[in-house]
Design a protein around this motif. Structure first.
Motif, PDB file in Angstrom:
ATOM      1  N   THR A   1       2.379   1.500  11.909  1.00  0.00           N
ATOM      2  CA  THR A   1       3.241   2.681  11.847  1.00  0.00           C
ATOM      3  C   THR A   1       3.646   3.061  13.262  1.00  0.00           C
ATOM      4  O   THR A   1       2.996   2.664  14.247  1.00  0.00           O
ATOM      5  N   ASP A   2       4.697   3.850  13.365  1.00  0.00           N
ATOM      6  CA  ASP A   2       5.095   4.346  14.686  1.00  0.00           C
ATOM      7  C   ASP A   2       3.978   5.184  15.297  1.00  0.00           C
ATOM      8  O   ASP A   2       3.724   5.118  16.515  1.00  0.00           O
ATOM      9  N   ALA A   3       3.302   5.973  14.455  1.00  0.00           N
ATOM     10  CA  ALA A   3       2.221   6.824  14.961  1.00  0.00           C
ATOM     11  C   ALA A   3       1.072   5.990  15.513  1.00  0.00           C
ATOM     12  O   ALA A   3       0.493   6.320  16.558  1.00  0.00           O
ATOM     13  N   LEU A   4       0.722   4.904  14.823  1.00  0.00           N
ATOM     14  CA  LEU A   4      -0.359   4.047  15.307  1.00  0.00           C
ATOM     15  C   LEU A   4       0.028   3.362  16.610  1.00  0.00           C
ATOM     16  O   LEU A   4      -0.783   3.273  17.550  1.00  0.00           O
ATOM     17  N   LEU A   5       1.260   2.901  16.708  1.00  0.00           N
ATOM     18  CA  LEU A   5       1.709   2.266  17.948  1.00  0.00           C
ATOM     19  C   LEU A   5       1.708   3.261  19.107  1.00  0.00           C
ATOM     20  O   LEU A   5       1.340   2.914  20.237  1.00  0.00           O
ATOM     21  N   ASP A   6       2.092   4.515  18.847  1.00  0.00           N
ATOM     22  CA  ASP A   6       2.037   5.546  19.888  1.00  0.00           C
ATOM     23  C   ASP A   6       0.594   5.778  20.338  1.00  0.00           C
ATOM     24  O   ASP A   6       0.309   5.919  21.537  1.00  0.00           O
ATOM     25  N   LYS A   7      -0.326   5.817  19.384  1.00  0.00           N
ATOM     26  CA  LYS A   7      -1.744   6.010  19.708  1.00  0.00           C
ATOM     27  C   LYS A   7      -2.254   4.862  20.564  1.00  0.00           C
ATOM     28  O   LYS A   7      -3.001   5.075  21.542  1.00  0.00           O
ATOM     29  N   ILE A   8      -1.846   3.649  20.223  1.00  0.00           N
ATOM     30  CA  ILE A   8      -2.275   2.470  20.979  1.00  0.00           C
ATOM     31  C   ILE A   8      -1.728   2.515  22.401  1.00  0.00           C
ATOM     32  O   ILE A   8      -2.428   2.203  23.372  1.00  0.00           O
TER      33      ILE A   8
ATOM     34  N   SER B   1       0.849  -1.195   0.000  1.00  0.00           N
ATOM     35  CA  SER B   1       0.000   0.000   0.000  1.00  0.00           C
ATOM     36  C   SER B   1       0.881   1.240   0.000  1.00  0.00           C
ATOM     37  O   SER B   1       1.985   1.224   0.556  1.00  0.00           O
ATOM     38  N   PRO B   2       0.435   2.312  -0.612  1.00  0.00           N
ATOM     39  CA  PRO B   2       1.265   3.527  -0.693  1.00  0.00           C
ATOM     40  C   PRO B   2       1.745   4.006   0.675  1.00  0.00           C
ATOM     41  O   PRO B   2       2.853   4.487   0.804  1.00  0.00           O
ATOM     42  N   GLU B   3       0.907   3.870   1.690  1.00  0.00           N
ATOM     43  CA  GLU B   3       1.294   4.293   3.035  1.00  0.00           C
ATOM     44  C   GLU B   3       0.943   3.191   4.019  1.00  0.00           C
ATOM     45  O   GLU B   3      -0.124   2.582   3.945  1.00  0.00           O
ATOM     46  N   ARG B   4       1.838   2.957   4.946  1.00  0.00           N
ATOM     47  CA  ARG B   4       1.521   2.016   6.023  1.00  0.00           C
ATOM     48  C   ARG B   4       0.319   2.547   6.794  1.00  0.00           C
ATOM     49  O   ARG B   4       0.165   3.739   7.000  1.00  0.00           O
ATOM     50  N   GLY B   5      -0.499   1.625   7.244  1.00  0.00           N
ATOM     51  CA  GLY B   5      -1.650   2.013   8.036  1.00  0.00           C
ATOM     52  C   GLY B   5      -2.879   2.321   7.210  1.00  0.00           C
ATOM     53  O   GLY B   5      -3.968   2.486   7.754  1.00  0.00           O
ATOM     54  N   GLN B   6      -2.724   2.400   5.872  1.00  0.00           N
ATOM     55  CA  GLN B   6      -3.863   2.715   5.017  1.00  0.00           C
ATOM     56  C   GLN B   6      -4.462   1.477   4.358  1.00  0.00           C
ATOM     57  O   GLN B   6      -5.344   1.586   3.509  1.00  0.00           O
ATOM     58  N   SER B   7      -3.966   0.309   4.735  1.00  0.00           N
ATOM     59  CA  SER B   7      -4.573  -0.929   4.252  1.00  0.00           C
ATOM     60  C   SER B   7      -5.992  -1.050   4.804  1.00  0.00           C
ATOM     61  O   SER B   7      -6.337  -0.453   5.831  1.00  0.00           O
ATOM     62  N   ARG B   8      -6.796  -1.831   4.135  1.00  0.00           N
ATOM     63  CA  ARG B   8      -8.139  -2.088   4.634  1.00  0.00           C
ATOM     64  C   ARG B   8      -8.076  -3.151   5.731  1.00  0.00           C
ATOM     65  O   ARG B   8      -7.149  -3.961   5.783  1.00  0.00           O
ATOM     66  N   LEU B   9      -9.075  -3.135   6.602  1.00  0.00           N
ATOM     67  CA  LEU B   9      -9.133  -4.055   7.733  1.00  0.00           C
ATOM     68  C   LEU B   9     -10.524  -4.668   7.800  1.00  0.00           C
ATOM     69  O   LEU B   9     -11.511  -3.964   8.034  1.00  0.00           O
ATOM     70  N   LEU B  10     -10.601  -5.968   7.577  1.00  0.00           N
ATOM     71  CA  LEU B  10     -11.853  -6.694   7.745  1.00  0.00           C
ATOM     72  C   LEU B  10     -11.913  -7.170   9.193  1.00  0.00           C
ATOM     73  O   LEU B  10     -11.007  -7.872   9.653  1.00  0.00           O
ATOM     74  N   VAL B  11     -12.947  -6.768   9.903  1.00  0.00           N
ATOM     75  CA  VAL B  11     -13.095  -7.131  11.318  1.00  0.00           C
ATOM     76  C   VAL B  11     -14.149  -8.220  11.434  1.00  0.00           C
ATOM     77  O   VAL B  11     -15.311  -8.020  11.061  1.00  0.00           O
ATOM     78  N   LEU B  12     -13.741  -9.373  11.939  1.00  0.00           N
ATOM     79  CA  LEU B  12     -14.644 -10.508  12.132  1.00  0.00           C
ATOM     80  C   LEU B  12     -14.925 -10.671  13.620  1.00  0.00           C
ATOM     81  O   LEU B  12     -14.018 -10.980  14.395  1.00  0.00           O
ATOM     82  N   ASP B  13     -16.158 -10.430  14.023  1.00  0.00           N
ATOM     83  CA  ASP B  13     -16.597 -10.648  15.400  1.00  0.00           C
ATOM     84  C   ASP B  13     -17.054 -12.095  15.513  1.00  0.00           C
ATOM     85  O   ASP B  13     -18.064 -12.489  14.933  1.00  0.00           O
ATOM     86  N   ARG B  14     -16.298 -12.886  16.257  1.00  0.00           N
ATOM     87  CA  ARG B  14     -16.582 -14.323  16.324  1.00  0.00           C
ATOM     88  C   ARG B  14     -17.902 -14.628  17.003  1.00  0.00           C
ATOM     89  O   ARG B  14     -18.621 -15.557  16.598  1.00  0.00           O
ATOM     90  N   ASN B  15     -18.221 -13.904  18.043  1.00  0.00           N
ATOM     91  CA  ASN B  15     -19.438 -14.194  18.808  1.00  0.00           C
ATOM     92  C   ASN B  15     -20.697 -13.780  18.056  1.00  0.00           C
ATOM     93  O   ASN B  15     -21.693 -14.508  18.034  1.00  0.00           O
TER      94      ASN B  15
END
Length: 359
Positions: free
Chosen positions: A196-203, A20-34
């Motif tokens: 990304t470093d920014a995402l890890l800092d946010k987390i 992807s052109p930028e890290r962190g801009q990939s799509r994320l499919l969220v599967l809720d198991r319950n």
């Protein structure tokens, strides 16, 4: 279970050839198991699913430039070498192609790029071969061949990423996580490529503990399961290390009913391997694992999984299927339904593809 149960058809255009052109801009499919519910997000939204007290565990192994080019010192014929495992300095197990020409005693001159200084001349001798056809190579490279790998080696991209002889400069940087620090992998822990470093800092600011394991990914991660029954598959072995800081953070999280998020199947394999040896708890450990996780499997440590979209009939897909319904076999159906949704929505698959959160 049968291997064929984990097969699916993927359009070729969905096999991601470029990051992807930028890290962190990939799509994320969220599967809720319950709830058996799927949401479509971006990877930068991952922090919204974490809360204070949770632990996020990442694999900090660094991909080495493990692919070398060489010529037969006697005949001039070409070789391609993929370094697999270091025994000691200048002593490596490697895949050498064509293997039939790499007989014991064969000398190999490592090809030097034009930019490399003359003193970087490196040779290797085939010392022995194992039943898998891998060669044990003894290098003449001063104190350690590793000091020349950045200059002589290439990033060992997966076989489904088409590059031919043309290497992209972006691969050397992008096929590496931002937190990679321990040399040893010949393939990236691909779930980590999105961070990304920014995402890890946010987390971290949420109150989540971010910690690390090290598992050096081998080429076996790309191999499909060919045995008709999963119980007949001979799982590849990989080196790992689990340190005190991560052990303490994860064990405390489990005591307090906080959640453990594992980024990648490699991270899962470390945590579950050690827990299986230690009555469901973690302890400091360094060694190798050949754990093969497939349905049904009762997970002892991991509560949520961040992963990419994997090859049909791969051990990675089987692990994700096991995680979709722990202790049951119906996770295969849930996972393949999620994959069908990803295909309809044009998600990108494999190493440079999009991501999935199973929660």
């Amino acid at each position: 279970m049968r291997t064929v149960d984990f097969d699916f058809v993927l359009p070729q255009e969905l096999i991601a050839q470029h990051p992807s052109p930028e890290r962190g801009q990939s799509r994320l499919l969220v599967l809720d198991r319950n709830l058996r519910r799927i949401e479509h997000k971006f990877f930068s939204d991952l922090a919204d699913f974490l809360r204070a007290g949770d632990v996020l565990v990442l694999n900090d192994s660094r991909v080495i430039p493990a692919r070398l080019r060489g010529t037969n010192a006697t005949t001039g014929g070409g070789f391609e070498i993929l370094l697999l495992e270091e025994n000691e300095a200048n002593d490596w197990w490697a895949m050498v192609r064509p293997g039939r020409n790499a007989r014991i005693g064969t000398g190999i001159n490592i090809v030097q790029p034009r930019s490399v200084r003359e003193e970087a001349m490196v040779t290797a001798i085939v010392m022995e071969k194992n039943p898998e056809g891998h060669c044990r190579l003894r290098f003449s490279a001063g104190e350690d061949i590793k000091q020349w790998l950045e200059a002589l080696g290439e990033v060992p991209l997966p076989p489904y990423i088409a590059r031919g002889k043309d290497r992209l400069p972006e691969d050397k940087e992008r096929y590496q996580t931002v937190f990679a620090r321990n040399d040893g992998s010949v393939a990236a822990p691909t779930a980590g490529l999105h961070f990304t470093d920014a995402l890890l800092d946010k987390i971290r600011k949420i109150g989540v503990t971010v910690c690390f394991v090290t598992l050096h990914v081998g080429p076996g991660t790309f191999l499909p399961v060919k045995a008709p029954e999963l119980s007949g598959h001979n799982m590849h072995e990989e080196r790992f290390a689990l340190g005190e800081e991560t052990v303490r953070a994860v064990n405390e999280a489990k005591k307090s009913s906080a959640r453990v998020f594992a980024a990648g199947t490699t991270t899962v394999r470390v945590l579950e391997s050690v827990a299986a040896r230690n009555a469901g708890k973690l302890n400091v450990y360094t060694g190798k694992t050949s754990i093969f996780i497939f349905p049904p499997y009762q997970f002892k440590i991991v509560d949520a999984l961040v992963t990419n979209f994997h090859l049909p009939c791969s051990t990675l897909l089987m692990l994700a299927s096991a995680f979709a319904t722990p202790g049951e076999t119906r996770g295969r159906e849930m996972m393949l339904n999620a994959y069908a949704e990803a295909i309809r929505e044009r998600y990108r698959f494999y190493s440079y593809g999009d991501a999935m959160l199973i929660i």
